[in-house]
Each structure stands twice: as structure tokens, then as C-alpha cells.
Design an enzyme around this catalytic site. Structure first.
Site, PDB file in Angstrom:
ATOM      1  NE  ARG A 225      -4.231  -1.513   0.107  1.00 18.03           N
ATOM      2  CZ  ARG A 225      -4.338  -2.631  -0.591  1.00 18.03           C
ATOM      3  NH1 ARG A 225      -3.322  -3.033  -1.360  1.00 18.03           N
ATOM      4  NH2 ARG A 225      -5.443  -3.356  -0.547  1.00 18.03           N
ATOM      5  CG  HIS A 273      -3.029  -0.546  -6.481  1.00 17.06           C
ATOM      6  ND1 HIS A 273      -3.444   0.135  -5.370  1.00 17.06           N
ATOM      7  CD2 HIS A 273      -2.998  -1.855  -6.115  1.00 17.06           C
ATOM      8  CE1 HIS A 273      -3.674  -0.710  -4.367  1.00 17.06           C
ATOM      9  NE2 HIS A 273      -3.401  -1.920  -4.807  1.00 17.06           N
TER      10      HIS A 273
END
Length: 310
Positions: A225, A273
């Protein structure tokens, strides 16, 4: 009773088809067309979904996250009280993450950045051959994703270390735990790979102190993350030369703003991502299994531990 499905618009129909392929009897409603709130018994959601909105459904008995990470579900106000949350533990999702780790470890190990630079400058020059057995890889996070990546790296001959908050054992991996253990592992690592869940304890864990503990000219890989990394500290380590490169799949915020220096940094390999994207057909069977278990009052699989945050 119905299942509410809320994810990226371009994958909504794929998810619906995958769930119905497992159980054609399901009634699936695509957000925001939820219909009568009292009809919704389960919500299968991804990162953009508003947790407050889920409190509209009085008969909600299950929330399923469409990925391995669940930090998005803990944003205020969090899930409706008393409603269990399950995450995905999927072999294809795990394989995708391991592929990304291997791709970028090998890219750095085999001096790909240097050779691409030489190509751009039309330089024909052979660099010294890298030695796999001398390249120590430290993995932050020894859950499903970290353990699988560790096994794949070991199979290629890399010495692998692993760190977790609490003591863990993984065959063939030298393990560390706790704050002191993380710094000790970093001091011996040529590459650090972050695959941790994002919790209040791990937010900002990739900071100046950790990066400074690494060997000079090391590499960072983060596919966990964006909240794990302190962007200013990471950029400083790259610009000073202490870090030789970074492979980054996650940022905060996302999408990455157009003026971010990461876009054009010569030492950064950047992906949006996309290190490991959930494939609906692979994940659907466990989602449907949990819907059935919730209906029948049986224990759920891959249940999120609210106290631990993952």
C-alpha cells in the site's frame, strides 16, 4: 435476498457473470442500483465503496473485500457494527503478486536499469555478472503473499529473509520480528520487498530510519500500500544514491498526481496498482462459499480480524 456488487465499472459485469457461474440462483444487484435496502444480505465491494452507505442495509450479514488487502474497509466510519468482513485468499491473486516480485527482483538483480540506460546512450559495455547467492532479499510480511514470494525467490537461489510483527517460521527463510528485527533485517538486505497489510502500526514503516539501515545501493519494492512509504524519505534516499532503485506499484494518493516526481524519476519503475489484479472467475467460488456460509450460520473463511486490522 440479494447480493450487492460494487467495484470498478469496467469489471462489474465480469464479476456478476463469475458469481452466477458458481451459483445461478443468486440475485445480484449492481451498485448503485441496490433496490430495496432490506433485500441486501451480502455486499461484495472494492476500494471506492463508501462504508457509510452500507449502513443502509438492515439485513446485511456479510461484507467481502475483492482483494487481499482490507485497509479500505477500515476508513471511517468503517464497516457496519457486527457485520463480519471476509477477504480473498486466492491462488491466482497470490501467483500474480509473486510474478511481480520476481519480475522486479530480477530486473534489478540483472542490472536492467543500467542496461536500458546504456541502450539509450548507444553504449556497448558488459557489466560485471551478478551473483545470485550474494543478493540477500528481505520480505516485509510473511502472510500468504510474502511466504509464496519467499519460496519462489529461494527456488532461484536467492538467500531470503522475512519479517513479521510477531514470530513466524517459514521453511528456508531466516525470520525476524518486532521493530528491532526489522532494522536488523534491513541492515543485511540488498533488496527490501514490502507485502505488509496496511494498519496503524505499519503506516509509514518505509521511512528514513528503515531506508538508512539498508546497505548502500540497495533496492526497494513496494506492492502493498502507498501508506507504507513516506514519499519524501524515499525520494531523498533515491536522490542521495543510498538507494539504487525502487519498484513501486502503490502510492498515496491514487491515482498518482501528474506532478509527482515518481513519474519521471530515473531510478523508479512505476505501475498503477496493478501488481496483482483479482480475476473474478478464480475468486468467485470462495465468495459464493462465504455467502452460503453466512446464510446458514456456519463459520466464514478468510475472516478479517478487526483487532489486528487484516
Amino acid at each position: 435476498m440479494a447480493v450487492l456488487l460494487s467495484t470498478k465499472a469496467h469489471t462489474m459485469e465480469d464479476w456478476k457473470a463469475a458469481l452466477l457461474a458458481v451459483d445461478p440462483s443468486l440475485e445480484i444487484r449492481l451498485f448503485p442500483e441496490a433496490g430495496a435496502p432490506e433485500d441486501i444480505e451480502a455486499a461484495v465491494v472494492w476500494t471506492a465503496h463508501d462504508m457509510m452507505e452500507l449502513r443502509r442495509y438492515p439485513n446485511l450479514r456479510l461484507i467481502v473485500s475483492m482483494g487481499a488487502g482490507v485497509d479500505h474497509l477500515f476508513r471511517p466510519p468503517g464497516p457496519p457494527p457486527g457485520v463480519p468482513v471476509a477477504r480473498l485468499v486466492d491462488t491466482r491473486l497470490t501467483q500474480g503478486m509473486t510474478e511481480w516480485v520476481l519480475l522486479n527482483v530480477l530486473r534489478f538483480h540483472r542490472q536492467d536499469l543500467e542496461y536500458r540506460d546504456q541502450q539509450a546512450r548507444r553504449v556497448w559495455h558488459e557489466l560485471p555478472a551478478p551473483e545470485t547467492s550474494a543478493r540477500h532479499i528481505g520480505i516485509m510480511g510473511l502472510g500468504e503473499l510474502g511466504s509464496d514470494a519467499a519460496r519462489a525467490l529461494r527456488a532461484l537461489g536467492f538467500p531470503v529473509m522475512g519479517w513479521s510483527r510477531r514470530p513466524k517460521q517459514v521453511e528456508g527463510v531466516e525470520t525476524f520480528h518486532g521493530p528491532d528485527g526489522l532494522l536488523a533485517m534491513a541492515a543485511r538486505a540488498d533488496m527490501l520487498v514490502c507485502l505488509l497489510p496496511l494498519t496503524p502500526q505499519t503506516r509509514g514503516i518505509i521511512n528514513a530510519r528503515l531506508l538508512g539501515a539498508m546497505k548502500p545501493c540497495g533496492y526497494l519494492l513496494n506492492a502493498a500500500r502507498g501508506g507504507h512509504q513516506v514519499a519524501a524519505d524515499l525520494l531523498a534516499a533515491l536522490d542521495s544514491g543510498h538507494l539504487a532503485g525502487a519498484a513501486l506499484d502503490v502510492f498515496e494518493p491514487e491515482p498518482l498526481p501528474p506532478d509527482s516526481p515518481f513519474w519521471s524519476h530515473p531510478k523508479v519503475i512505476l505501475t498503477p496498482h496493478a501488481a496483482s489484479i483479482t480475476i473474478p472467475a478464480s475468486a468467485a467460488p470462495q465468495v459464493v462459499e462465504n455467502i452460503h456460509r453466512a446464510r446458514e450460520g456456519r463459520p466464514l473463511i478468510n475472516l478479517v480480524d478487526f483487532a489486528a486490522g487484516y
